[in-house]
Design an enzyme around this catalytic site. Sequence first.
Site, PDB file in Angstrom:
ATOM      1  N   ASP A  66       0.738  -1.323  -0.069  1.00 56.39           N
ATOM      2  CA  ASP A  66       0.277  -0.072  -0.109  1.00 56.39           C
ATOM      3  C   ASP A  66       1.088   1.023  -0.127  1.00 56.39           C
ATOM      4  OD1 ASP A  66      -2.091  -1.853   0.601  1.00 56.39           O
ATOM      5  OD2 ASP A  66      -1.403  -1.472   2.423  1.00 56.39           O
ATOM      6  N   ASP A  72       0.024   8.321   7.825  1.00 53.58           N
ATOM      7  CA  ASP A  72       0.291   6.855   8.195  1.00 53.58           C
ATOM      8  C   ASP A  72       1.687   6.808   9.068  1.00 53.58           C
ATOM      9  OD1 ASP A  72      -1.235   6.468   5.810  1.00 53.58           O
ATOM     10  OD2 ASP A  72      -1.201   4.425   6.609  1.00 53.58           O
ATOM     11  N   GLU A  95       1.953  -2.673  11.382  1.00 52.24           N
ATOM     12  CA  GLU A  95       1.416  -2.898   9.790  1.00 52.24           C
ATOM     13  C   GLU A  95       2.457  -2.002   9.042  1.00 52.24           C
ATOM     14  OE1 GLU A  95      -1.357  -0.456   7.664  1.00 52.24           O
ATOM     15  OE2 GLU A  95      -2.703  -1.994   8.282  1.00 52.24           O
ATOM     16  N   GLU A  96       3.030  -1.169   9.588  1.00 55.94           N
ATOM     17  CA  GLU A  96       3.636  -0.252   8.587  1.00 55.94           C
ATOM     18  C   GLU A  96       5.155  -0.260   8.684  1.00 55.94           C
ATOM     19  OE1 GLU A  96       0.532   1.873   7.094  1.00 55.94           O
ATOM     20  OE2 GLU A  96       2.718   1.762   6.599  1.00 55.94           O
ATOM     21  N   ASP A 117      -1.993  -1.510  13.703  1.00 56.47           N
ATOM     22  CA  ASP A 117      -2.206  -0.764  12.578  1.00 56.47           C
ATOM     23  C   ASP A 117      -2.342   0.886  12.957  1.00 56.47           C
ATOM     24  OD1 ASP A 117      -4.629  -0.857  10.121  1.00 56.47           O
ATOM     25  OD2 ASP A 117      -3.063   0.547  10.408  1.00 56.47           O
ATOM     26  N   LEU A 119      -2.657   3.486  11.244  1.00 54.18           N
ATOM     27  CA  LEU A 119      -3.504   4.201  10.776  1.00 54.18           C
ATOM     28  C   LEU A 119      -4.262   3.411   9.853  1.00 54.18           C
ATOM     29  CD1 LEU A 119      -4.070   7.488  10.998  1.00 54.18           C
ATOM     30  CD2 LEU A 119      -4.340   7.380   8.528  1.00 54.18           C
ATOM     31  N   ASP A 120      -5.746   3.097  10.078  1.00 54.12           N
ATOM     32  CA  ASP A 120      -6.496   2.181   9.292  1.00 54.12           C
ATOM     33  C   ASP A 120      -7.580   3.182   8.195  1.00 54.12           C
ATOM     34  OD1 ASP A 120      -7.739  -0.432   8.645  1.00 54.12           O
ATOM     35  OD2 ASP A 120      -9.481   0.581   9.616  1.00 54.12           O
ATOM     36  N   GLU A 281      -5.172  -6.293  12.018  1.00 51.60           N
ATOM     37  CA  GLU A 281      -6.727  -5.938  11.650  1.00 51.60           C
ATOM     38  C   GLU A 281      -7.691  -7.226  12.374  1.00 51.60           C
ATOM     39  OE1 GLU A 281      -5.880  -5.333   7.684  1.00 51.60           O
ATOM     40  OE2 GLU A 281      -5.913  -2.952   7.902  1.00 51.60           O
TER      41      GLU A 281
END
Length: 336
Positions: A66, A72, A95-96, A117, A119-120, A281
């Site tokens: 992504d 983010d 997640e990043e 996560d 920033l979702d 998530e």
Amino acid sequence: MSATKKFMTLERFINEQEQMHPSATGAFSGLLHDLSLAAKLVWREVSKAGLVNILGITDRMNVSGDVVKKLDEFADETVYKAMDHGGHLCVMASEENEDILHIPDNYPTGKYVLLYDPLDGSSNIDANITIGSIFSVYRRVTESGKGTLEDCLQPGSNQVAAGYIIYGSSTMFVYSTGRGVHGFTLDPSVGEFLLSHESITIPKKGKIYSLNEGNFCNWDEGMKRYVQYLKEQDKATNRPYSLRYIGTMVGDAHRTLLYGGIFAYPGDKKNPEGKLRLMYECNPMAFIFEQAGGKTSNGKQRILDVQPTSLHQHTPVFLGSEEDVKLCEEFLQGKR
Ligand code: AHG
Ligand code: MN
Ligand code: MN
């Protein structure tokens, strides 16, 4: 004096929950307090994102491919910096970030593990549509010292806490430590999260389905037949259902938790494991939904029973009202 709702802040609620565990050391509460601060720090930037130059896109891609937006990155760094020195964690994973995130050598380590996560719903940032942050807490499985990948790759059933922050028309902190699900709404005038949704429980059946129908042509037959079934006219089974989908898991899941129905991101011909991440998530959301009396599945089994094999693995995800998820599984497994 009218019986007004007691003025319960998240901090007081965490402390009162701790008092129910005489053997508690306060470390778990400290961790939750730190998460509450991290949430406010991210909220402060999210709430003014349109005004300062943190919109737009960086030149980075994350491990899932992504495009990483500036907010983010800000949220990722903010959560890490808010959590790295409290002494409650032995390792983090985001997640990043491709690899696990160690606690700096000059800080003490603790017995917990945090996956998040930051920033979702990133694709919604520039359109001012609801976004969120998601977190998941485990106890370490290794004895001592720096946390390891093994500490991070635990089944969701080992979670000791999970929750999300939803930055919407108001900002809420929703979490569970295994004693029900509780929601706190941020009062910016005092900078406190106030108890607004005690013991959230999801209806046994809803009439809203939430998924990206744009992927319809790539779904397997069972999934196609399930969605077709939801659209047929039948008063006895409250059909047709309504479709609601904003493309931010936190927003779509929160609405499903409160109103009932089903949220799904199925696998398809192009991505058999779907798009959403198990560790950042699906596991935290599955913990929340089960604590609220809902049901979750990857189409074949309970999400929380999946033994992870990699930090960023994807999984098909179905979560929502017990009756709705059960019916969906019947279609997916060819029983309907
Ligand atoms: P993230 O912004 O953390 O990458 O998550 C985005 C996810 C999730 O929030 C949402 O449910 C899903 O992407 C939407 O995907 P589609 O745009 O493919 O429907
Ligand atoms: Mn996400
Ligand atoms: Mn994200």
